[in-house]
Design a protein around this motif. Structure first.
Motif, PDB file in Angstrom:
ATOM      1  N   VAL A  74       2.516   7.673  -4.311  1.00  0.00           N
ATOM      2  CA  VAL A  74       0.989   7.265  -5.071  1.00  0.00           C
ATOM      3  C   VAL A  74       1.195   7.525  -6.582  1.00  0.00           C
ATOM      4  O   VAL A  74       0.537   6.948  -7.296  1.00  0.00           O
ATOM      5  CB  VAL A  74      -0.177   7.612  -4.370  1.00  0.00           C
ATOM      6  CG1 VAL A  74      -0.216   9.132  -4.476  1.00  0.00           C
ATOM      7  CG2 VAL A  74      -1.504   6.813  -5.070  1.00  0.00           C
ATOM      8  N   TYR A  75       1.730   8.559  -6.829  1.00  0.00           N
ATOM      9  CA  TYR A  75       2.016   9.044  -8.330  1.00  0.00           C
ATOM     10  C   TYR A  75       2.985   8.320  -8.984  1.00  0.00           C
ATOM     11  O   TYR A  75       4.253   8.071  -8.803  1.00  0.00           O
ATOM     12  CB  TYR A  75       2.566  10.331  -8.260  1.00  0.00           C
ATOM     13  CG  TYR A  75       1.524  11.383  -7.504  1.00  0.00           C
ATOM     14  CD1 TYR A  75       0.398  11.741  -7.863  1.00  0.00           C
ATOM     15  CD2 TYR A  75       2.284  11.778  -6.151  1.00  0.00           C
ATOM     16  CE1 TYR A  75      -0.540  12.558  -7.172  1.00  0.00           C
ATOM     17  CE2 TYR A  75       1.231  12.771  -5.441  1.00  0.00           C
ATOM     18  CZ  TYR A  75      -0.011  13.135  -5.964  1.00  0.00           C
ATOM     19  OH  TYR A  75      -0.830  14.024  -5.066  1.00  0.00           O
ATOM     20  N   TYR A  87      -1.591   6.949 -11.144  1.00  0.00           N
ATOM     21  CA  TYR A  87      -1.542   6.397  -9.853  1.00  0.00           C
ATOM     22  C   TYR A  87      -1.327   5.001  -9.897  1.00  0.00           C
ATOM     23  O   TYR A  87      -1.973   4.356 -10.242  1.00  0.00           O
ATOM     24  CB  TYR A  87      -2.772   6.841  -9.121  1.00  0.00           C
ATOM     25  CG  TYR A  87      -3.233   8.223  -9.266  1.00  0.00           C
ATOM     26  CD1 TYR A  87      -2.421   9.304  -8.273  1.00  0.00           C
ATOM     27  CD2 TYR A  87      -4.363   8.734 -10.104  1.00  0.00           C
ATOM     28  CE1 TYR A  87      -2.886  10.573  -8.794  1.00  0.00           C
ATOM     29  CE2 TYR A  87      -4.522  10.009 -10.136  1.00  0.00           C
ATOM     30  CZ  TYR A  87      -3.831  10.972  -9.402  1.00  0.00           C
ATOM     31  OH  TYR A  87      -4.306  12.375  -9.500  1.00  0.00           O
ATOM     32  N   ASN A  88      -0.624   4.756  -8.756  1.00  0.00           N
ATOM     33  CA  ASN A  88      -0.349   3.431  -8.259  1.00  0.00           C
ATOM     34  C   ASN A  88      -1.552   2.829  -7.250  1.00  0.00           C
ATOM     35  O   ASN A  88      -1.999   3.762  -6.855  1.00  0.00           O
ATOM     36  CB  ASN A  88       1.094   3.128  -7.366  1.00  0.00           C
ATOM     37  CG  ASN A  88       2.318   3.438  -8.023  1.00  0.00           C
ATOM     38  OD1 ASN A  88       2.443   2.669  -9.125  1.00  0.00           O
ATOM     39  ND2 ASN A  88       3.175   4.387  -7.465  1.00  0.00           N
ATOM     40  N   THR A  89      -1.898   1.746  -7.472  1.00  0.00           N
ATOM     41  CA  THR A  89      -2.895   0.946  -6.708  1.00  0.00           C
ATOM     42  C   THR A  89      -2.622   0.135  -5.777  1.00  0.00           C
ATOM     43  O   THR A  89      -3.273  -0.728  -5.179  1.00  0.00           O
ATOM     44  CB  THR A  89      -3.815   0.176  -7.645  1.00  0.00           C
ATOM     45  OG1 THR A  89      -3.312  -0.945  -8.257  1.00  0.00           O
ATOM     46  CG2 THR A  89      -4.328   1.361  -8.732  1.00  0.00           C
ATOM     47  N   HIS A  90      -1.321   0.242  -5.309  1.00  0.00           N
ATOM     48  CA  HIS A  90      -0.716  -0.253  -4.020  1.00  0.00           C
ATOM     49  C   HIS A  90      -0.109   0.731  -3.128  1.00  0.00           C
ATOM     50  O   HIS A  90       0.220   1.937  -3.724  1.00  0.00           O
ATOM     51  CB  HIS A  90       0.433  -1.149  -4.393  1.00  0.00           C
ATOM     52  CG  HIS A  90       1.683  -0.811  -5.030  1.00  0.00           C
ATOM     53  ND1 HIS A  90       1.478  -0.623  -6.306  1.00  0.00           N
ATOM     54  CD2 HIS A  90       2.706  -0.276  -4.607  1.00  0.00           C
ATOM     55  CE1 HIS A  90       2.566  -0.173  -6.815  1.00  0.00           C
ATOM     56  NE2 HIS A  90       3.481   0.137  -5.600  1.00  0.00           N
ATOM     57  N   SER A 112      -1.690  -4.178  -1.036  1.00  0.00           N
ATOM     58  CA  SER A 112      -2.824  -4.064  -2.314  1.00  0.00           C
ATOM     59  C   SER A 112      -3.744  -5.068  -2.078  1.00  0.00           C
ATOM     60  O   SER A 112      -3.805  -6.111  -1.686  1.00  0.00           O
ATOM     61  CB  SER A 112      -2.032  -3.992  -3.795  1.00  0.00           C
ATOM     62  OG  SER A 112      -1.934  -5.572  -3.988  1.00  0.00           O
ATOM     63  N   ASN A 113      -4.810  -4.978  -3.300  1.00  0.00           N
ATOM     64  CA  ASN A 113      -6.010  -5.653  -3.370  1.00  0.00           C
ATOM     65  C   ASN A 113      -5.389  -7.029  -3.811  1.00  0.00           C
ATOM     66  O   ASN A 113      -6.142  -8.053  -3.550  1.00  0.00           O
ATOM     67  CB  ASN A 113      -7.151  -5.162  -4.092  1.00  0.00           C
ATOM     68  CG  ASN A 113      -7.896  -4.114  -3.113  1.00  0.00           C
ATOM     69  OD1 ASN A 113      -8.667  -4.403  -2.488  1.00  0.00           O
ATOM     70  ND2 ASN A 113      -7.489  -2.840  -3.163  1.00  0.00           N
TER      71      ASN A 113
END
Length: 235
Positions: A74-75, A87-90, A112-113
């Protein structure tokens, strides 16, 4: 890895968490919500990979992975990026023959969104390996055409979104328009777009296993091209 691993879907709060993370690119916020990330995102992603690995093994598909080796962090690595968000958002993971993310010829899952999908194939091959794959296509165009026809029968075509505008060096004498289109590809991947409505269900596992199984003849073709280079590489 235990055969008992079951994937029931990502947590209901997984996508809302990833969306919130996009707004709260803050280490203190993440620390306060890390338990939610672990429960709703990371643990289910590990379950997905290990359940898929078990299914692939049972079906004789040489793709494997684990929650220790297959999950992307996530980093974010911000050392060479103008975007310093930490941070990754996926959430994503890669399964290969070795279980190592540095290997090529894979099944990849991305949640992801904005966009969720499963992909298979070869991405960002090193120069000599990309040349070897292109050489094999030139030598065996009928085999390659048949592989693509088989994938098309299942609703998949090569992703051509990052194709070169010019024919790569060394293939200037190729005059077949169809083959030129293949040779201009930088990546050889198939993508299954996923509706986020199934991200929280076991159906995501079925889509991942299905694409990996369908893709095996194509992956085998690619491995046949690049494996001799790996065998020649110094230890």
């Amino acid at each position: 890895m235990s055969d008992a691993v079951t994937f029931r879907g990502f947590g209901e709060k997984a996508l809302p968490f990833l969306k919130a993370l996009g707004f709260h690119q803050d280490r203190d916020w993440f620390a306060e919500n890390k338990a939610l990330y672990e429960a709703e995102v990371k643990t289910p992603l590990g379950d997905l990979v290990e359940a898929a690995s078990t299914r692939f093994a049972a079906e004789g598909v040489p793709l494997r992975g684990s929650r220790k080796t297959s999950l992307y962090r996530v980093y974010r690595d911000v050392r060479f990026s103008k975007n310093k968000d930490p941070y990754n958002t996926h959430a994503s993971a890669l399964m290969t023959r070795t279980g190592n993310k540095k290997d090529n010829g894979f099944v990849y899952v991305h949640i992801s969104n904005e966009r969720s999908f499963v992909a298979s194939g070869f991405y960002a091959l090193e120069g000599p390996e990309l040349r070897a794959l292109r050489d094999l296509i030139v030598r065996e165009p009928d085999s390659f055409r048949t592989l693509l026809a088989n994938m098309a029968a299942h609703g998949f075509d090569l992703d051509r979104s990052e194709a070169l505008k010019r024919t790569p060096r060394g293939f200037e004498d190729v005059d077949d328009e169809e083959m030129i289109g293949w040779l201009r590809l930088k990546h050889f991947t198939f993508i299954d777009e996923i509706d986020n409505a199934i991200v929280t269900t076991p159906a995501l596992l079925e889509r991942m296993v299905s694409l990996g199984t369908i893709s095996m003849p194509f992956l085998t073709f690619g491995w046949r091209a690049i494996d001799p280079l790996r065998e020649e590489a110094p230890a």
